[in-house]
Write an enzyme that holds these catalytic residues in place. Structure first.
Site, PDB file in Angstrom:
ATOM      1  N   ASN A   1      -7.424  -5.483   2.380  1.00  0.00           N
ATOM      2  CA  ASN A   1      -7.168  -4.094   2.755  1.00  0.00           C
ATOM      3  C   ASN A   1      -8.474  -3.317   2.628  1.00  0.00           C
ATOM      4  O   ASN A   1      -9.263  -3.589   1.725  1.00  0.00           O
ATOM      5  CB  ASN A   1      -6.124  -3.500   1.788  1.00  0.00           C
ATOM      6  CG  ASN A   1      -5.845  -2.025   2.043  1.00  0.00           C
ATOM      7  OD1 ASN A   1      -5.665  -1.617   3.184  1.00  0.00           O
ATOM      8  ND2 ASN A   1      -5.815  -1.226   0.987  1.00  0.00           N
TER       9      ASN A   1
ATOM     10  N   HIS B   1      -9.713   0.360   1.721  1.00  0.00           N
ATOM     11  CA  HIS B   1      -9.169   1.549   1.061  1.00  0.00           C
ATOM     12  C   HIS B   1     -10.291   2.582   0.911  1.00  0.00           C
ATOM     13  O   HIS B   1     -11.388   2.234   0.469  1.00  0.00           O
ATOM     14  CB  HIS B   1      -8.605   1.171  -0.315  1.00  0.00           C
ATOM     15  CG  HIS B   1      -8.055   2.350  -1.049  1.00  0.00           C
ATOM     16  ND1 HIS B   1      -6.821   2.904  -0.749  1.00  0.00           N
ATOM     17  CD2 HIS B   1      -8.583   3.127  -2.028  1.00  0.00           C
ATOM     18  CE1 HIS B   1      -6.623   3.959  -1.534  1.00  0.00           C
ATOM     19  NE2 HIS B   1      -7.674   4.109  -2.317  1.00  0.00           N
TER      20      HIS B   1
ATOM     21  N   SER C   1     -13.627   0.639  -0.213  1.00  0.00           N
ATOM     22  CA  SER C   1     -13.578  -0.688  -0.826  1.00  0.00           C
ATOM     23  C   SER C   1     -12.781  -1.638   0.059  1.00  0.00           C
ATOM     24  O   SER C   1     -11.766  -1.235   0.641  1.00  0.00           O
ATOM     25  CB  SER C   1     -12.863  -0.623  -2.190  1.00  0.00           C
ATOM     26  OG  SER C   1     -13.439   0.336  -3.047  1.00  0.00           O
TER      27      SER C   1
ATOM     28  N   ASP D   1      -3.270  -1.220  -4.296  1.00  0.00           N
ATOM     29  CA  ASP D   1      -4.725  -1.003  -4.312  1.00  0.00           C
ATOM     30  C   ASP D   1      -5.385  -1.531  -5.591  1.00  0.00           C
ATOM     31  O   ASP D   1      -6.386  -0.970  -6.059  1.00  0.00           O
ATOM     32  CB  ASP D   1      -5.061   0.489  -4.122  1.00  0.00           C
ATOM     33  CG  ASP D   1      -4.553   1.039  -2.796  1.00  0.00           C
ATOM     34  OD1 ASP D   1      -4.511   0.270  -1.816  1.00  0.00           O
ATOM     35  OD2 ASP D   1      -4.182   2.227  -2.747  1.00  0.00           O
TER      36      ASP D   1
END
Ligand code: GAR
Length: 208
Positions: free
Chosen positions: A105, A107, A134, A143
């Site tokens: 992911n 973020h 990130s 996260d």
């Protein structure tokens, strides 16, 4: 080439950066599908119709049912890597575990700071001197997975959430491409929350 499935809920500028890098020959990959929880997402329009999957969570009885349908579509795509690029819906534990170690992911914060939503406003509110983005592996906790790489920007006097978001976004695109290049090369892997780069433990995120 690495087979990428991209999850996106909105605009899709990170997806566009991936498609551009592939077209430019700087990322050896293929986007096998774009998957969305928002059937009207602009991101979907960036690939041909036969590579789009979209469904509304409200058409499913619960999160588990939606996630199972999404997971089946992801599995059917034959993706090596699942890339969350502006996917704004929480992924349930069963779905995350199904693709353990293969889902990343991007973020918009310097994790572990500012997990969740409204990261730019929160960075300003907190008086952070630096902010950024990130790329991390996805685990069931939001996260919170191992961070592979980060890009930093300054928070400038007079910034609001929009000016700061734009400065971060400009860095997100190259950050994501560089991260995907590392993943596609097979040089990086995650196991049990630990990141390995070229067979060595990576204790701090790469700065890209
Ligand atoms: C990006 O800033 C991404 O980091 C963020 O949403 C934006 C999507 O932009 N993701 C999250 O906040 C995930 N919780 P895009 O659709 O133009 O790529």
């Amino acid at each position: 080439p690495a087979r990428l499935a991209v999850l996106a809920s909105g605009r899709g500028s990170n997806l566009q950066a991936i498609l551009d890098a592939i077209a430019a020959g700087t990322l050896d990959a293929r986007v096998v599908g774009v998957f969305s929880d928002k059937p009207t997402a602009a991101a979907l329009q960036k690939v041909p119709a036969d590579r789009r999957w979209a469904a509304s969570p409200r058409d499913y009885p619960d999160r588990e049912a939606f996630d199972a349908a999404l997971g089946d579509a992801l599995a059917a795509s034959g993706a090596d890597w699942i890339v969350c690029a502006g996917y704004m819906r929480i992924l349930g534990e069963a779905l995350v575990r199904r693709f353990d170690g293969r889902m990343v992911n991007i973020h918009p914060s310097l994790l572990p700071l500012h997990r969740g939503l409204h990261t730019h406003a929160r960075a300003i509110e907190a008086g952070d001197a630096q902010h950024g983005a990130s790329v991390h592996f996805v685990i069931p906790e939001l996260d919170a997975g191992a961070v592979l790489a980060q890009a930093r920007v300054p928070v400038l006097p007079g910034d609001d959430a929009a000016t700061l978001a734009a400065r971060v976004l400009a860095r997100e695109h190259p950050l994501l491409i560089a991260s995907l290049r590392l993943l596609a090369s097979g040089r990086v892997r995650e196991a049990g929350g630990q990141l390995m780069l070229d067979g060595q433990c990576l204790f701090t995120p790469l700065r890209l």
